[in-house]
Design an enzyme around this catalytic site. Structure first.
Site, PDB file in Angstrom:
ATOM      1  N   ASP A 186       0.876  -1.167   0.000  1.00 31.89           N
ATOM      2  CA  ASP A 186       0.000   0.000   0.000  1.00 31.89           C
ATOM      3  C   ASP A 186       0.912   1.215   0.000  1.00 31.89           C
ATOM      4  O   ASP A 186       1.511   1.552   1.018  1.00 31.89           O
ATOM      5  CB  ASP A 186      -0.899  -0.006   1.237  1.00 31.89           C
ATOM      6  CG  ASP A 186      -1.800   1.216   1.329  1.00 31.89           C
ATOM      7  OD1 ASP A 186      -1.681   2.119   0.463  1.00 31.89           O
ATOM      8  OD2 ASP A 186      -2.622   1.285   2.268  1.00 31.89           O
ATOM      9  N   VAL A 187       1.024   1.874  -1.150  1.00 30.70           N
ATOM     10  CA  VAL A 187       2.011   2.950  -1.278  1.00 30.70           C
ATOM     11  C   VAL A 187       1.647   4.188  -0.469  1.00 30.70           C
ATOM     12  O   VAL A 187       2.478   5.087  -0.309  1.00 30.70           O
ATOM     13  CB  VAL A 187       2.235   3.340  -2.750  1.00 30.70           C
ATOM     14  CG1 VAL A 187       2.821   2.173  -3.529  1.00 30.70           C
ATOM     15  CG2 VAL A 187       0.947   3.855  -3.407  1.00 30.70           C
ATOM     16  N   ASN A 235       3.617   3.736 -10.728  1.00 25.06           N
ATOM     17  CA  ASN A 235       2.450   3.834 -11.590  1.00 25.06           C
ATOM     18  C   ASN A 235       1.129   3.848 -10.834  1.00 25.06           C
ATOM     19  O   ASN A 235       0.104   4.230 -11.396  1.00 25.06           O
ATOM     20  CB  ASN A 235       2.475   2.656 -12.582  1.00 25.06           C
ATOM     21  CG  ASN A 235       1.175   2.474 -13.323  1.00 25.06           C
ATOM     22  OD1 ASN A 235       0.838   3.283 -14.195  1.00 25.06           O
ATOM     23  ND2 ASN A 235       0.429   1.429 -12.981  1.00 25.06           N
ATOM     24  N   TYR A 276      -7.508  15.149  -9.070  1.00 24.03           N
ATOM     25  CA  TYR A 276      -6.615  14.372  -9.928  1.00 24.03           C
ATOM     26  C   TYR A 276      -5.567  15.276 -10.571  1.00 24.03           C
ATOM     27  O   TYR A 276      -4.365  14.967 -10.570  1.00 24.03           O
ATOM     28  CB  TYR A 276      -7.437  13.648 -10.991  1.00 24.03           C
ATOM     29  CG  TYR A 276      -6.627  12.768 -11.911  1.00 24.03           C
ATOM     30  CD1 TYR A 276      -6.206  11.505 -11.497  1.00 24.03           C
ATOM     31  CD2 TYR A 276      -6.294  13.185 -13.192  1.00 24.03           C
ATOM     32  CE1 TYR A 276      -5.467  10.684 -12.332  1.00 24.03           C
ATOM     33  CE2 TYR A 276      -5.552  12.374 -14.042  1.00 24.03           C
ATOM     34  CZ  TYR A 276      -5.144  11.123 -13.612  1.00 24.03           C
ATOM     35  OH  TYR A 276      -4.411  10.319 -14.450  1.00 24.03           O
ATOM     36  N   LYS A 281      -1.474  15.091  -9.986  1.00 22.66           N
ATOM     37  CA  LYS A 281      -0.562  14.759 -11.082  1.00 22.66           C
ATOM     38  C   LYS A 281       0.386  15.916 -11.394  1.00 22.66           C
ATOM     39  O   LYS A 281       1.548  15.687 -11.776  1.00 22.66           O
ATOM     40  CB  LYS A 281      -1.356  14.349 -12.316  1.00 22.66           C
ATOM     41  CG  LYS A 281      -2.069  13.012 -12.166  1.00 22.66           C
ATOM     42  CD  LYS A 281      -1.097  11.872 -11.915  1.00 22.66           C
ATOM     43  CE  LYS A 281      -1.767  10.508 -11.951  1.00 22.66           C
ATOM     44  NZ  LYS A 281      -0.809   9.396 -11.766  1.00 22.66           N
ATOM     45  N   THR A 302      -7.421   2.089 -20.732  1.00 22.11           N
ATOM     46  CA  THR A 302      -7.593   1.614 -19.358  1.00 22.11           C
ATOM     47  C   THR A 302      -8.978   2.025 -18.878  1.00 22.11           C
ATOM     48  O   THR A 302      -9.599   2.939 -19.449  1.00 22.11           O
ATOM     49  CB  THR A 302      -6.541   2.224 -18.418  1.00 22.11           C
ATOM     50  OG1 THR A 302      -6.842   3.618 -18.237  1.00 22.11           O
ATOM     51  CG2 THR A 302      -5.135   2.071 -18.980  1.00 22.11           C
TER      52      THR A 302
END
Length: 249
Positions: free
Chosen positions: A60-61, A87, A154, A158, A189
C-alpha cells in the site's frame, strides 16, 4: 536485451499501463516485481508474464511502512533494485471544487502524490547506495499540461508528481539515480471510460475528442517508460514525456 539482469519494480502493476510495462520489461530481460493491493490480480499478471520472469509483492504505497517493506522485500528476494516505475494511481473524487469531499480529496493525493513520494524515498535510498538506478513516475497530461472540469483533485495530484519528479531528479542525479516522468493522455484503461461507457462508446467519442482519433494503447505508453528507464536515455533526467498525440499541444 535492454534490461537483461536488472530488477524492476512496478507499483500498480496488476493492470493497465503497469501491466503493459511489466510485460515490456520482462521481454527485454528484466525480472519484474509487481506491487499493489489486489493480490489476486497481481498473481494473475505474474502468471501471464511467467513466474520465471515475474514476482509480486503486497504493498500500500500510501503507508510509509508498507512502502519501505515493498522495497526491502524486492531487494531481499532478488538481490537488488535497478528500475522502478511508480504507476499506482486513482481518478478518485470527481466534481466541482466546492463539492469535493475533503476525505475524497485526501485519498486522491495520498495515492497519486504521497504514494509516489514514499515509493521514491525508499527506492532512491537503496539505489544511491548500490550503484544507482532509474525511476519513472507515471503522471498525466491532466495537471501541468492540461485541465478538465471536475477533475481538480486528480489534476492537482498529477501536477504535483511532475514537480516532485523534477525536484527529485535534481536532488539525486549526483547519486547516480535518474528520475523522469511520463504523462499519458487517454489510454486503453478503465480510467478513460466515462461512467457507464463501453469501450466501443469510448472509441466513438474519441474519434472527435482526440487529435489522433483514438486512445493510446498501453503498450505505446510502456514504450516511452522503457526508453526513459533504459541506457538509451542515459543523459535524460528531470524530463516529463507527454504521450498524448498532441492532445495538449
Amino acid at each position: 536485451m535492454m534490461f537483461d539482469g536488472r530488477i524492476a519494480l512496478i507499483t500498480g502493476g496488476a493492470g493497465g499501463i503497469g501491466r503493459a510495462t511489466a510485460h515490456a520489461l520482462a521481454r527485454e530481460g528484466a525480472t519484474v516485481v509487481l506491487a499493489g493491493r489486489d493480490l489476486t490480480a497481481l498473481a494473475d499478471a505474474v502468471k501471464e508474464i511467467g513466474s520465471g520472469r515475474a514476482d509480486h509483492v503486497a504493498a500500500d504505497v500510501t503507508d510509509a511502512s508498507s512502502a519501505a517493506q515493498m522495497v526491502e522485500t524486492v531487494v531481499a528476494r532478488h538481490g537488488g533494485l535497478h528500475v522502478a516505475v511508480n504507476n499506482a494511481g486513482v481518478l478518485g473524487a470527481v466534481g466541482p471544487v466546492a463539492d469535493i469531499d475533503a476525505g475524497a480529496w485526501d485519498e486522491v493525493l495520498a495515492v497519486n502524490l504521497t504514494g509516489v513520494f514514499l515509493s521514491m524515498k525508499h527506492e532512491i535510498a537503496h539505489m544511491r547506495g548500490h550503484g544507482g538506478g532509474t525511476i519513472v513516475n507515471v503522471s498525466s497530461n491532466i495537471g501541468t499540461h492540461g485541465r478538465r472540469p471536475a477533475l481538480a483533485a486528480y489534476a492537482a495530484s498529477k501536477a504535483g508528481v511532475g514537480v516532485l519528479t523534477r525536484t527529485a531528479a535534481l536532488d539525486h542525479i549526483a547519486d547516480g539515480v535518474r528520475i523522469n516522468a511520463v504523462s499519458p493522455g487517454a489510454s486503453d484503461t478503465p480510467m478513460s471510460l466515462l461512467p457507464g461507457e463501453s469501450r466501443e462508446d469510448r472509441a466513438e467519442r474519441m474519434r472527435t475528442a482526440a487529435p489522433s482519433g483514438r486512445v493510446a494503447e498501453t503498450s505505446e505508453v510502456a514504450a516511452g517508460i522503457l526508453w526513459l528507464a533504459s541506457d538509451a536515455a542515459s543523459h535524460v533526467a528531470g524530463h516529463d514525456l507527454v504521450i498524448d498525440c498532441a492532445a495538449t499541444a
